[in-house]
Design an enzyme around this catalytic site. Sequence first.
Site, PDB file in Angstrom:
ATOM      1  N   ASN A   4      -9.670   1.220   3.065  1.00 48.89           N
ATOM      2  CA  ASN A   4      -8.610   1.478   4.042  1.00 48.89           C
ATOM      3  C   ASN A   4      -7.621   2.494   3.441  1.00 48.89           C
ATOM      4  OD1 ASN A   4      -6.062   1.252   5.323  1.00 48.89           O
ATOM      5  ND2 ASN A   4      -6.669  -0.685   6.238  1.00 48.89           N
ATOM      6  N   ASP A  49      -4.908   3.770   4.897  1.00 48.16           N
ATOM      7  CA  ASP A  49      -3.602   3.779   5.583  1.00 48.16           C
ATOM      8  C   ASP A  49      -2.452   4.137   4.650  1.00 48.16           C
ATOM      9  OD1 ASP A  49      -4.967   2.832   7.761  1.00 48.16           O
ATOM     10  OD2 ASP A  49      -4.038   0.841   7.767  1.00 48.16           O
ATOM     11  N   HIS A  50      -2.505   3.566   3.419  1.00 44.89           N
ATOM     12  CA  HIS A  50      -1.318   3.714   2.569  1.00 44.89           C
ATOM     13  C   HIS A  50      -1.239   5.052   1.860  1.00 44.89           C
ATOM     14  CE1 HIS A  50       0.111   0.011   3.903  1.00 44.89           C
ATOM     15  NE2 HIS A  50      -0.957  -0.637   3.497  1.00 44.89           N
ATOM     16  N   HIS A 101      -6.062   2.095  10.400  1.00 46.21           N
ATOM     17  CA  HIS A 101      -5.390   1.348  11.458  1.00 46.21           C
ATOM     18  C   HIS A 101      -4.450   2.308  12.173  1.00 46.21           C
ATOM     19  CE1 HIS A 101      -2.777  -2.451  12.508  1.00 46.21           C
ATOM     20  NE2 HIS A 101      -3.087  -1.727  13.570  1.00 46.21           N
ATOM     21  N   ARG A 145      -1.727   2.478  14.351  1.00 47.23           N
ATOM     22  CA  ARG A 145      -0.744   1.569  14.949  1.00 47.23           C
ATOM     23  C   ARG A 145      -0.039   2.252  16.103  1.00 47.23           C
ATOM     24  NH1 ARG A 145       0.662  -2.891  11.102  1.00 47.23           N
ATOM     25  NH2 ARG A 145       2.173  -3.431  12.673  1.00 47.23           N
ATOM     26  N   ARG A 159       3.108   4.456  12.250  1.00 45.94           N
ATOM     27  CA  ARG A 159       3.911   4.462  11.016  1.00 45.94           C
ATOM     28  C   ARG A 159       3.161   5.081   9.838  1.00 45.94           C
ATOM     29  NH1 ARG A 159       4.369  -1.901   9.505  1.00 45.94           N
ATOM     30  NH2 ARG A 159       5.217  -1.999  11.603  1.00 45.94           N
ATOM     31  N   GLU A 180      -9.171   0.205  13.174  1.00 48.43           N
ATOM     32  CA  GLU A 180      -8.451  -1.023  13.516  1.00 48.43           C
ATOM     33  C   GLU A 180      -7.457  -0.679  14.606  1.00 48.43           C
ATOM     34  OE1 GLU A 180      -6.492  -2.360  10.007  1.00 48.43           O
ATOM     35  OE2 GLU A 180      -8.341  -2.899   9.005  1.00 48.43           O
ATOM     36  N   THR A 240       3.058  -5.714   7.347  1.00 43.89           N
ATOM     37  CA  THR A 240       1.614  -5.520   7.452  1.00 43.89           C
ATOM     38  C   THR A 240       1.097  -6.569   8.428  1.00 43.89           C
ATOM     39  OG1 THR A 240      -0.468  -5.423   6.210  1.00 43.89           O
ATOM     40  CG2 THR A 240       1.158  -7.020   5.442  1.00 43.89           C
ATOM     41  N   THR A 241      -0.208  -6.490   8.770  1.00 46.16           N
ATOM     42  CA  THR A 241      -0.769  -7.443   9.729  1.00 46.16           C
ATOM     43  C   THR A 241      -0.614  -8.859   9.167  1.00 46.16           C
ATOM     44  OG1 THR A 241      -2.403  -5.723  10.097  1.00 46.16           O
ATOM     45  CG2 THR A 241      -2.800  -7.823  11.170  1.00 46.16           C
ATOM     46  N   GLU A 295     -13.822 -10.462  11.289  1.00 41.37           N
ATOM     47  CA  GLU A 295     -13.302 -10.197   9.950  1.00 41.37           C
ATOM     48  C   GLU A 295     -12.364 -11.338   9.608  1.00 41.37           C
ATOM     49  OE1 GLU A 295     -11.511  -6.359   9.206  1.00 41.37           O
ATOM     50  OE2 GLU A 295     -10.441  -7.137   7.458  1.00 41.37           O
ATOM     51  N   HIS A 355      -7.879  -8.279   3.620  1.00 40.53           N
ATOM     52  CA  HIS A 355      -6.426  -8.390   3.568  1.00 40.53           C
ATOM     53  C   HIS A 355      -5.969  -9.028   2.262  1.00 40.53           C
ATOM     54  CE1 HIS A 355      -2.290  -8.386   4.797  1.00 40.53           C
ATOM     55  NE2 HIS A 355      -2.647  -7.645   5.824  1.00 40.53           N
TER      56      HIS A 355
HETATM   57  N1  PXP Z   1      -8.338  -5.827   7.258  1.00 38.51           N
HETATM   58  C1  PXP Z   1      -7.406  -5.726   8.236  1.00 38.51           C
HETATM   59  C2  PXP Z   1      -7.772  -6.165   9.606  1.00 38.51           C
HETATM   60  C3  PXP Z   1      -6.133  -5.174   7.979  1.00 38.51           C
HETATM   61  O1  PXP Z   1      -5.226  -5.079   8.974  1.00 38.51           O
HETATM   62  C4  PXP Z   1      -5.853  -4.718   6.678  1.00 38.51           C
HETATM   63  C5  PXP Z   1      -4.527  -4.100   6.388  1.00 38.51           C
HETATM   64  O2  PXP Z   1      -4.353  -2.960   7.139  1.00 38.51           O
HETATM   65  C6  PXP Z   1      -6.847  -4.818   5.697  1.00 38.51           C
HETATM   66  C7  PXP Z   1      -8.061  -5.406   6.000  1.00 38.51           C
HETATM   67  C8  PXP Z   1      -6.641  -4.325   4.296  1.00 38.51           C
HETATM   68  O3  PXP Z   1      -5.664  -5.081   3.671  1.00 38.51           O
HETATM   69  P1  PXP Z   1      -5.089  -4.601   2.260  1.00 38.51           P
HETATM   70  O4  PXP Z   1      -4.396  -3.299   2.497  1.00 38.51           O
HETATM   71  O5  PXP Z   1      -4.160  -5.709   1.889  1.00 38.51           O
HETATM   72  O6  PXP Z   1      -6.263  -4.450   1.341  1.00 38.51           O
END
Ligand code: PXP
Length: 242
Positions: free
Chosen positions: A6, A8-9, A42, A44, A48, A69, A99-100, A151, A191
């Site tokens: 992922n 995203d960050h 993701h 959003r 963000r 996502e 976060t989620t 998931e 997650h």
């Molecule tokens: N799975 C889902 C559905 C998520 O929303 C996230 C966070 O965006 C992750 C996995 C990944 O989580 P992490 O960034 O804590 O590894």
Amino acid sequence: MRLYINVDHVATVRQARRTDEPDPVRAAVLAELGGADGITVHLREDRRHIQDRDVDLLMRTARTPINLELAVTEGILELAEDWRPHQATLVPEKRQEVTTEGGLDVSAPSAGNIRNALERLHTAGIRTSLFIDPDPEVVRRAADLGPTAVELHTGEYANARDTHGIQEQLGRLRAATELARELGLAVHAGHGLTYENVMPVAAIPGCEELNIGHSVVSRSVLVGIERSVREMKELLLRASGA
Ligand code: PXP
């Protein structure tokens, strides 16, 4: 076991300055070179971190499957139908959360919307997944809605601090995996997974995909910072003729 990274960050750091670096699309290329089996983003509603441009470019350039996502909201669903990623994972989304926070609410009031969203995504040829808590009742309800996969939310496992708590949460994840498989679903998890806590989850029989973001991006800042500083220092030395 497939590893989806992922990114995203990477976008979170970019958005902190509203500039064009670091680029999550470039990070995705490097993640693929590192062995990622897929890339997760993701998109959003509040944009963000990941932007439409990122998903657009990833869809055209990634060599591995994209897992998008998204919350069950009209605008993002339309984009997903248009982009047709390999996989779409429906997740809950709240504006105020960092976060989620929890899995999807699959109980009666929300179930109809989720079912419709899944039907639309399937019609567009997209594999689907529901992000849910590892609870037997939730797994059964999720299975009724007809996704390809679930998931399992590993946040409570990741937050457990003592051996008893960790074993208890692992037990929940194992039982939910077994039940979901019996109900004909593919099982993913994610997650809060880190270099320290990932192995027992990766060893759960029947779990075939992990989504990991924050810990990998965090580590890449640290393992990459030495080289980044050295390269900047070299530029300064060259500029001063040293
Ligand atoms: N799975 C889902 C559905 C998520 O929303 C996230 C966070 O965006 C992750 C996995 C990944 O989580 P992490 O960034 O804590 O590894």
